[in-house]
Design a protein around this motif. Sequence first.
Motif, PDB file in Angstrom:
ATOM      1  N   THR A 181     -34.703 -19.778 122.944  1.00  0.00           N
ATOM      2  CA  THR A 181     -35.273 -20.991 122.614  1.00  0.00           C
ATOM      3  C   THR A 181     -34.464 -22.183 122.623  1.00  0.00           C
ATOM      4  N   LEU A 182     -34.515 -23.275 123.186  1.00  0.00           N
ATOM      5  CA  LEU A 182     -33.505 -24.466 122.897  1.00  0.00           C
ATOM      6  C   LEU A 182     -34.359 -25.590 122.317  1.00  0.00           C
ATOM      7  N   LYS A 183     -33.765 -26.077 121.347  1.00  0.00           N
ATOM      8  CA  LYS A 183     -34.177 -27.387 120.613  1.00  0.00           C
ATOM      9  C   LYS A 183     -33.201 -28.387 121.020  1.00  0.00           C
ATOM     10  N   ILE A 184     -33.706 -29.327 121.694  1.00  0.00           N
ATOM     11  CA  ILE A 184     -32.971 -30.486 122.422  1.00  0.00           C
ATOM     12  C   ILE A 184     -33.224 -31.852 121.793  1.00  0.00           C
ATOM     13  N   ILE A 185     -32.198 -32.690 121.400  1.00  0.00           N
ATOM     14  CA  ILE A 185     -32.358 -33.826 120.787  1.00  0.00           C
ATOM     15  C   ILE A 185     -31.496 -34.745 121.685  1.00  0.00           C
ATOM     16  N   PRO A 186     -31.956 -35.711 122.484  1.00  0.00           N
ATOM     17  CA  PRO A 186     -31.224 -36.566 123.061  1.00  0.00           C
ATOM     18  C   PRO A 186     -30.932 -37.687 122.270  1.00  0.00           C
TER      19      PRO A 186
ATOM     20  N   SER B 190     -36.175 -35.022 131.874  1.00  0.00           N
ATOM     21  CA  SER B 190     -37.634 -35.473 131.392  1.00  0.00           C
ATOM     22  C   SER B 190     -37.259 -36.504 130.297  1.00  0.00           C
ATOM     23  N   LEU B 191     -36.353 -35.850 129.352  1.00  0.00           N
ATOM     24  CA  LEU B 191     -36.100 -36.861 128.225  1.00  0.00           C
ATOM     25  C   LEU B 191     -35.093 -37.871 128.198  1.00  0.00           C
TER      26      LEU B 191
ATOM     27  N   MET C 158     -46.509 -33.192 129.148  1.00  0.00           N
ATOM     28  CA  MET C 158     -45.411 -33.739 129.608  1.00  0.00           C
ATOM     29  C   MET C 158     -45.087 -33.839 130.869  1.00  0.00           C
ATOM     30  N   GLN C 159     -44.539 -34.597 131.681  1.00  0.00           N
ATOM     31  CA  GLN C 159     -44.184 -34.441 132.933  1.00  0.00           C
ATOM     32  C   GLN C 159     -42.757 -34.091 133.357  1.00  0.00           C
ATOM     33  N   PHE C 160     -42.689 -33.236 134.216  1.00  0.00           N
ATOM     34  CA  PHE C 160     -41.327 -32.796 134.751  1.00  0.00           C
ATOM     35  C   PHE C 160     -40.531 -34.062 135.162  1.00  0.00           C
ATOM     36  N   PHE C 161     -41.123 -34.924 135.919  1.00  0.00           N
ATOM     37  CA  PHE C 161     -40.482 -36.053 136.636  1.00  0.00           C
ATOM     38  C   PHE C 161     -41.120 -37.269 136.459  1.00  0.00           C
TER      39      PHE C 161
END
Length: 291
Positions: free
Chosen positions: A40-45, A121-122, A288-291
């Motif tokens: 799993t990945l938690k991604i915070i922009p 996405s982000l 959510m949308q991929f693009f």
Amino acid sequence: MIHTWPSPAKINLFLYVTGVRSDGYHYIQSLFQFLNYGDTLKIIPNKKGTIELFTGNNSLLNIKNSIITAAELLKEKALYYGRKKTSNFGAKIFLNKKIPIGSGLGGGSSNAATTLIVLNSLWKIKFTLKELATLSLKIGSDIPAFIMGNTTIVEGIGEILHPINRQEKWYLIVYPNLPILTKDIFSSYSIKKNTTKKSIDFLLSSQFYNDFENTVKKKNKKIKKLISMLSLYAPSRITGTGSCVFAEFNDEKSAQKIYSLLPYNVQGFITKSVNISPLHRAFYKKNMQFF
């Protein structure tokens, strides 16, 4: 809102080498099956301009990790194609690693794919999945299949995908506690004649096999014994060019029974195959949308 994203494992239900390019890349035909199991990945922009990776596996921090490579590639290509000014695009990425390195379960490729899809996405870059898949070939040949997210027949060097639906099965996955790196297997792999390329219908109706299995068994007696033992109970093969062996079952109870017979010096887990990647299902669930 911060989400944790799946980075699923895969198995190659079959893998055939159909030729070699002048640059050394191998042409393949493979059936690429997702598992309901993985990292799993938690991604915070953020707007700091740097990509930072955090994980409990220190060995992953000492190399050019596929996660960092994927994020930097996305920034570079977005700027090149005029999608975004990306110099201040950054992220903190937290990796919970469950897929063993060198196992043949596609952990590094899956991590790169999840990174590309989520940051696309982000950061609102708006590359399509097909565009991301094309970009990802610069990192690894398995990544496009992870990005597109379906059970698929893979051809070429990984860029030609034929999505299919397949009956979902239960799998006992066994890791013999030794990694096998893809580059090592390809460099030691020798065949007198490549497997003839076949039609998809023929492939799906024939007995499955992995062209690298004999090479792996010759180099690793432990894996050879493990395949022989599991084959007494269910169809069993290596996956990809790694060290993991999988056995296929129609139900979880049968897999649990054989799991109890495993020797003490290996690791194993039981999971079910899925036709849609857990990452794609997570996007749908979160609207959510991929693009």
